[in-house]
Write an enzyme that holds these catalytic residues in place. Sequence first.
Site, PDB file in Angstrom:
ATOM      1  N   HIS A 175      45.589  37.695  42.735  1.00 59.39           N
ATOM      2  CA  HIS A 175      45.380  39.055  43.237  1.00 59.39           C
ATOM      3  C   HIS A 175      45.876  39.181  44.683  1.00 59.39           C
ATOM      4  CE1 HIS A 175      42.704  39.223  39.763  1.00 59.39           C
ATOM      5  NE2 HIS A 175      42.748  40.532  39.871  1.00 59.39           N
TER       6      HIS A 175
ATOM      7  N   ASN B 145      33.520  50.426  34.638  1.00 58.01           N
ATOM      8  CA  ASN B 145      32.459  51.125  35.342  1.00 58.01           C
ATOM      9  C   ASN B 145      32.968  52.486  35.812  1.00 58.01           C
ATOM     10  OD1 ASN B 145      33.856  48.986  37.274  1.00 58.01           O
ATOM     11  ND2 ASN B 145      33.364  50.779  38.509  1.00 58.01           N
TER      12      ASN B 145
ATOM     13  N   GLU C 115      36.093  50.388  46.232  1.00 57.10           N
ATOM     14  CA  GLU C 115      36.429  51.632  46.914  1.00 57.10           C
ATOM     15  C   GLU C 115      35.153  52.387  47.315  1.00 57.10           C
ATOM     16  OE1 GLU C 115      39.035  50.004  44.027  1.00 57.10           O
ATOM     17  OE2 GLU C 115      37.149  51.080  43.610  1.00 57.10           O
TER      18      GLU C 115
ATOM     19  N   HIS D 138      37.930  35.231  35.857  1.00 53.70           N
ATOM     20  CA  HIS D 138      39.360  35.299  35.610  1.00 53.70           C
ATOM     21  C   HIS D 138      39.836  33.931  35.123  1.00 53.70           C
ATOM     22  CE1 HIS D 138      39.515  38.756  38.716  1.00 53.70           C
ATOM     23  NE2 HIS D 138      39.349  39.222  37.498  1.00 53.70           N
TER      24      HIS D 138
ATOM     25  N   SER E 202      40.545  41.329  33.892  1.00 49.17           N
ATOM     26  CA  SER E 202      39.100  41.276  33.671  1.00 49.17           C
ATOM     27  C   SER E 202      38.726  41.881  32.325  1.00 49.17           C
ATOM     28  CB  SER E 202      38.375  42.055  34.785  1.00 49.17           C
ATOM     29  OG  SER E 202      38.662  41.509  36.038  1.00 49.17           O
TER      30      SER E 202
ATOM     31  N   ARG F   3      45.485  35.821  36.903  1.00 44.20           N
ATOM     32  CA  ARG F   3      46.535  36.316  37.800  1.00 44.20           C
ATOM     33  C   ARG F   3      46.101  36.056  39.240  1.00 44.20           C
ATOM     34  NH1 ARG F   3      45.258  41.931  35.943  1.00 44.20           N
ATOM     35  NH2 ARG F   3      47.475  42.401  35.681  1.00 44.20           N
TER      36      ARG F   3
ATOM     37  N   SER G 167      44.882  45.567  41.112  1.00 44.91           N
ATOM     38  CA  SER G 167      45.968  44.743  40.561  1.00 44.91           C
ATOM     39  C   SER G 167      47.049  45.650  39.986  1.00 44.91           C
ATOM     40  CB  SER G 167      45.428  43.811  39.470  1.00 44.91           C
ATOM     41  OG  SER G 167      45.030  44.564  38.332  1.00 44.91           O
TER      42      SER G 167
END
Length: 265
Positions: free
Chosen positions: A87, A228, A186, A64, A32, A85, A205
């Site tokens: 994930h 972030n 999270e 992506h 990203s 990719r 990742s």
Amino acid sequence: MHDPFELAAEAADFLRRHFDVDRIDLALVLGSGWSSGADQLGESLGEIELGAVPGFSKPVVSGHGGALKLVRTQGGKVAAIFTGRTHYYEGRGVEPVVHGVRTAAKWGAETLVLTNGCGGLNPAWAPGTVVLIGDHINLTSDTPLRGATFIDMSEAYSKRLRELAHTVDPDLPEGVYVQFRGPQYETPAEVRMAGILGGDLVGMSTTLETIAAREAGLEVLGLSLVTNAAAGLSEENLNHAEVLQAGKDAGPRLAGLLAGIVGVL
């Protein structure tokens, strides 16, 4: 079911024929925010959609990329650039996640550069900060290794390559990357846990790819873009569009940094 190493060899043979290039020197996986720099990494030798290569599929996540670009770097090396990719959170299992790494190894690569966008735990690292990955913590509860395959992970991320990166930008900080399974971001408590465990960066990742790369004997350089502040460290809620925007805003700097690093590899 295909043997994953046979499938990687098949993909490498396909790419050899497609590009008429017998072997590559290095491979890059652009996560990203990083794909915008792909065009500045060297002289183009061609491009193909990943979905056309055995064992690969089209990207499923907005933001992506999904192409493999072949370039000759300023240093004269041939580099395969994966602008997308698979994930782990896509639910296809671990083999598709590491297929690009294994394909690059079968194609002759000796060096792998893995990049990602992630949440940062260090308040000094504002969005747009690039951090060298010095080590990782794999919280996926999975591995690409099968059976009694004992791989030394003492130096998962090459000290030599990190020192080379520091010749391009001496101010690059280093940190420990923690991979969660995703796709949910999270929670603040999970972020605090990652910090207690020794983590500086959180994302979805990279660690499984690094394990597969070390199994294949590749030297790995990891670069994280802090897109972030991790959950609980900011008053803002996490938003995928804002993560993509942070990557876009950092694009010109990332392109220059990546070109510089690739030039010395």
